[in-house]
Design a protein around this motif. Structure first.
Motif, PDB file in Angstrom:
ATOM      1  N   LEU A 163      96.372  72.312  69.523  1.00  0.00           N
ATOM      2  CA  LEU A 163      96.353  73.676  67.816  1.00  0.00           C
ATOM      3  C   LEU A 163      97.127  73.447  67.314  1.00  0.00           C
ATOM      4  O   LEU A 163      97.440  73.608  66.483  1.00  0.00           O
ATOM      5  CB  LEU A 163      98.130  74.589  68.871  1.00  0.00           C
ATOM      6  CG  LEU A 163      97.601  75.880  69.897  1.00  0.00           C
ATOM      7  CD1 LEU A 163      98.299  77.085  70.242  1.00  0.00           C
ATOM      8  CD2 LEU A 163      95.808  76.226  69.880  1.00  0.00           C
ATOM      9  N   ARG A 207     100.465  77.081  62.063  1.00  0.00           N
ATOM     10  CA  ARG A 207     100.890  76.812  63.060  1.00  0.00           C
ATOM     11  C   ARG A 207     102.526  77.565  63.039  1.00  0.00           C
ATOM     12  O   ARG A 207     102.965  77.365  63.625  1.00  0.00           O
ATOM     13  CB  ARG A 207     101.659  75.316  63.224  1.00  0.00           C
ATOM     14  CG  ARG A 207     100.232  74.355  63.194  1.00  0.00           C
ATOM     15  CD  ARG A 207     100.703  73.058  63.232  1.00  0.00           C
ATOM     16  NE  ARG A 207     100.009  72.406  64.061  1.00  0.00           N
ATOM     17  CZ  ARG A 207      99.871  70.831  64.101  1.00  0.00           C
ATOM     18  NH1 ARG A 207     101.058  70.792  63.730  1.00  0.00           N
ATOM     19  NH2 ARG A 207      98.770  69.888  64.915  1.00  0.00           N
ATOM     20  N   PRO A 254      90.020  77.461  64.722  1.00  0.00           N
ATOM     21  CA  PRO A 254      90.182  77.654  63.573  1.00  0.00           C
ATOM     22  C   PRO A 254      88.461  77.270  62.956  1.00  0.00           C
ATOM     23  O   PRO A 254      87.898  78.362  61.974  1.00  0.00           O
ATOM     24  CB  PRO A 254      90.755  77.215  62.665  1.00  0.00           C
ATOM     25  CG  PRO A 254      91.439  76.304  63.410  1.00  0.00           C
ATOM     26  CD  PRO A 254      91.456  76.758  64.437  1.00  0.00           C
ATOM     27  N   ILE A 289      97.614  80.784  61.881  1.00  0.00           N
ATOM     28  CA  ILE A 289      96.999  79.163  62.242  1.00  0.00           C
ATOM     29  C   ILE A 289      97.463  78.341  61.501  1.00  0.00           C
ATOM     30  O   ILE A 289      97.893  77.041  62.095  1.00  0.00           O
ATOM     31  CB  ILE A 289      95.411  79.590  62.890  1.00  0.00           C
ATOM     32  CG1 ILE A 289      95.026  80.951  64.045  1.00  0.00           C
ATOM     33  CG2 ILE A 289      94.956  78.000  62.622  1.00  0.00           C
ATOM     34  CD1 ILE A 289      93.957  81.276  64.809  1.00  0.00           C
ATOM     35  N   PRO A 331      95.891  72.555  63.601  1.00  0.00           N
ATOM     36  CA  PRO A 331      94.791  73.493  62.653  1.00  0.00           C
ATOM     37  C   PRO A 331      93.465  72.179  62.099  1.00  0.00           C
ATOM     38  O   PRO A 331      91.990  72.566  62.030  1.00  0.00           O
ATOM     39  CB  PRO A 331      94.929  74.490  61.928  1.00  0.00           C
ATOM     40  CG  PRO A 331      96.126  73.786  61.895  1.00  0.00           C
ATOM     41  CD  PRO A 331      96.622  72.972  62.837  1.00  0.00           C
ATOM     42  N   PHE A 343      98.066  83.313  68.586  1.00  0.00           N
ATOM     43  CA  PHE A 343      97.963  83.832  67.493  1.00  0.00           C
ATOM     44  C   PHE A 343      97.649  85.500  67.947  1.00  0.00           C
ATOM     45  O   PHE A 343      96.334  85.520  68.692  1.00  0.00           O
ATOM     46  CB  PHE A 343      96.850  83.037  66.668  1.00  0.00           C
ATOM     47  CG  PHE A 343      98.038  81.243  66.195  1.00  0.00           C
ATOM     48  CD1 PHE A 343      98.439  81.147  65.899  1.00  0.00           C
ATOM     49  CD2 PHE A 343      97.053  80.543  67.121  1.00  0.00           C
ATOM     50  CE1 PHE A 343      98.931  79.998  65.854  1.00  0.00           C
ATOM     51  CE2 PHE A 343      96.995  79.394  67.651  1.00  0.00           C
ATOM     52  CZ  PHE A 343      98.094  79.159  66.723  1.00  0.00           C
TER      53      PHE A 343
END
Ligand code: AMP
Length: 420
Positions: A258, A238, A191, A235, A260, A223
């Motif tokens: 994952l 989550r 991101p 994102i 962010p 995503f």
């Protein structure tokens, strides 16, 4: 010298290049090169030949990128999962990059054909990718563009990370050690990279590893949304669903990769230390030859759909194109706060004679004129990072066109960057 021929060499299989390599079939076309298989005349060894047109690359400002790729690859020669570079040759008009031939082709092409992998097969590729990236990170090199097309297989089915064309060497860092070039493929990109803010490249690679592991185990990307604001939202929150068959330990690793927030995100080196990663790390001899393995897997797994295929191969979701007429919509990162965007939207609406409707609880402004309805939705993704979407919600095509054009230009003043 390239052998005398009127045809360009890459059109001619069998052509001898610079007296050293016999050119074979085309393997693929990248963003700046055509790739052929070739045979060394002296040793008989098969190699991959990347043929880069100098003029095109200079014209499109790609030369620094190529030089970066060569430099990065040269520094990473000693890792078994990094594609080796044999030599670089050049003529007046072309650059020939001779690299290791990955006879197994792209890993994801096989995934698309045969479906997801079981946990031990997925772990093996994940181990190879993480090990290659950790090796690069130690040398201060980040890949930044870990995506399906850059993950190749050799004839034994070992993963080879290729295309350091977008990688950043230490000297490309800004003074605070952060990188500023937005690149990569949307479905695999961290991101903070999408947001075009300074970022730590090694942590961005860790994010891509998380997406990679998810895709191997699930058979689809975590995503996925045609709408970039909705994708950001997913994102940040989550918001993805683990299919039931993914184990608890693998879920935990994916969840931590994952993250962010790059500061709390697990690094590639941390992942290597986990028990899940270490499992069967030494076992190499019982590795099943990939094609046979995948054929067996395909019989027990669901085959990925056409939508998965599009997402896997291009990182884009084109599903929106299939649902009737595409309504006008644009997204941008704003220079001002979320409230600033809302105020601006209201001001623009009033100035142009739109009906203005603001929803108090959300940062959403509705603008109406005739039969055209436009919605402006604002989202603060992180402190100082505001993304807005302007979208036609209703209207007739012709009228919509006029109202849209007069409206959208007015936002320019507060736009930091438009998104596709
Ligand atoms: P690239 O310019 O590196 O993106 O390459 C374009 C395509 O050519 C890749 O997606 C692969 O399918 C193929 N390719 C590139 N390099 C190799 C290689 N070393 N061995 C086999 N195939 C390759």
């Amino acid at each position: 010298m390239v052998s005398r021929s009127r045809k360009s060499p890459e059109k001619q299989s069998g052509t001898v290049l610079l007296g050293k390599y016999e050119l074979g079939r085309r393997l693929g076309v990248g963003s700046f090169a055509k790739v052929h298989v070739a045979r060394s005349i002296s040793t008989g060894e098969l190699v991959a030949m990347k043929i880069i047109d100098k003029k095109k690359t200079i014209d499109s400002g790609m030369e620094p990128r190529i030089i970066r790729e060569i430099e990065a690859m040269r520094r990473l020669q000693n890792h078994p999962n990094v594609l080796k570079i044999h030599e670089v040759m050049a003529t007046k008009s072309k650059i020939y990059l001779v690299v290791e031939y990955a006879a197994g082709g792209e890993l994801f092409e096989k995934l698309v054909r045969y479906g997801r992998l079981n946990e031990s097969a997925a772990r093996r590729y994940f181990q190879q990718l993480a090990s290659a990236l950790s090796f690069c990170h130690r040398d201060g090199i980040v890949h930044r563009d870990v995506k399906p097309q850059n993950l190749l297989l050799d004839k034994e089915g070992n993963l080879k990370v290729s295309d350091f064309g977008l990688s950043a060497l230490p000297e490309h860092r800004s003074c605070n050690g952060l990188l500023h070039t937005a690149c990569g493929t949307p479905a695999y990109t961290a991101p903070e990279v999408i947001a075009q803010r300074g970022y730590d490249g090694a942590k961005a690679d860790a994010w891509s590893c998380g997406v990679f592991l998810f895709v191997l185990l699930a058979g689809y990307v975590p995503f996925d949304d045609a709408n970039i604001v909705a994708m950001y939202r997913k994102i940040r929150k989550r918001e993805y669903r683990f299919p039931s068959w993914i184990s608890k330990q693998a879920r935990s690793i994916i969840f931590k990769l994952l993250d962010p927030n790059p500061e709390t995100r697990m690094s590639v080196d941390d992942v290597i230390e986990t028990a899940w990663f270490q499992k069967s790390l030494e076992v190499r001899s019982d590795v099943v030859e990939l094609d046979r393995f995948l054929e067996k897997e395909a019989k027990t797994n669901n085959v990925v759909t056409a939508f998965d295929l599009i997402s896997l191969s291009s990182g884009l979701d084109l599903s929106g194109l299939l649902v009737g007429r595409m309504r006008k919509e644009k997204r941008f990162t704003a220079k001002v706060s979320a409230d600033g965007v809302v105020e601006k939207a209201e001001m623009i609406g009033e100035k142009l004679g739109f009906r203005v409707e603001k929803k108090d609880e959300a940062k959403v402004v509705g603008l109406g004129k005739g039969r055209t309805a436009v919605v402006v939705e604002v989202l603060e993704l992180a402190e100082g990072l505001v993304v807005a979407e302007v979208k036609v919600a209703d209207g007739e095509e012709e009228e919509e066109e006029t109202h849209w054009s007069e409206l959208i230009v007015e936002f320019e003043e507060i736009v930091l960057s438009w998104h596709n």
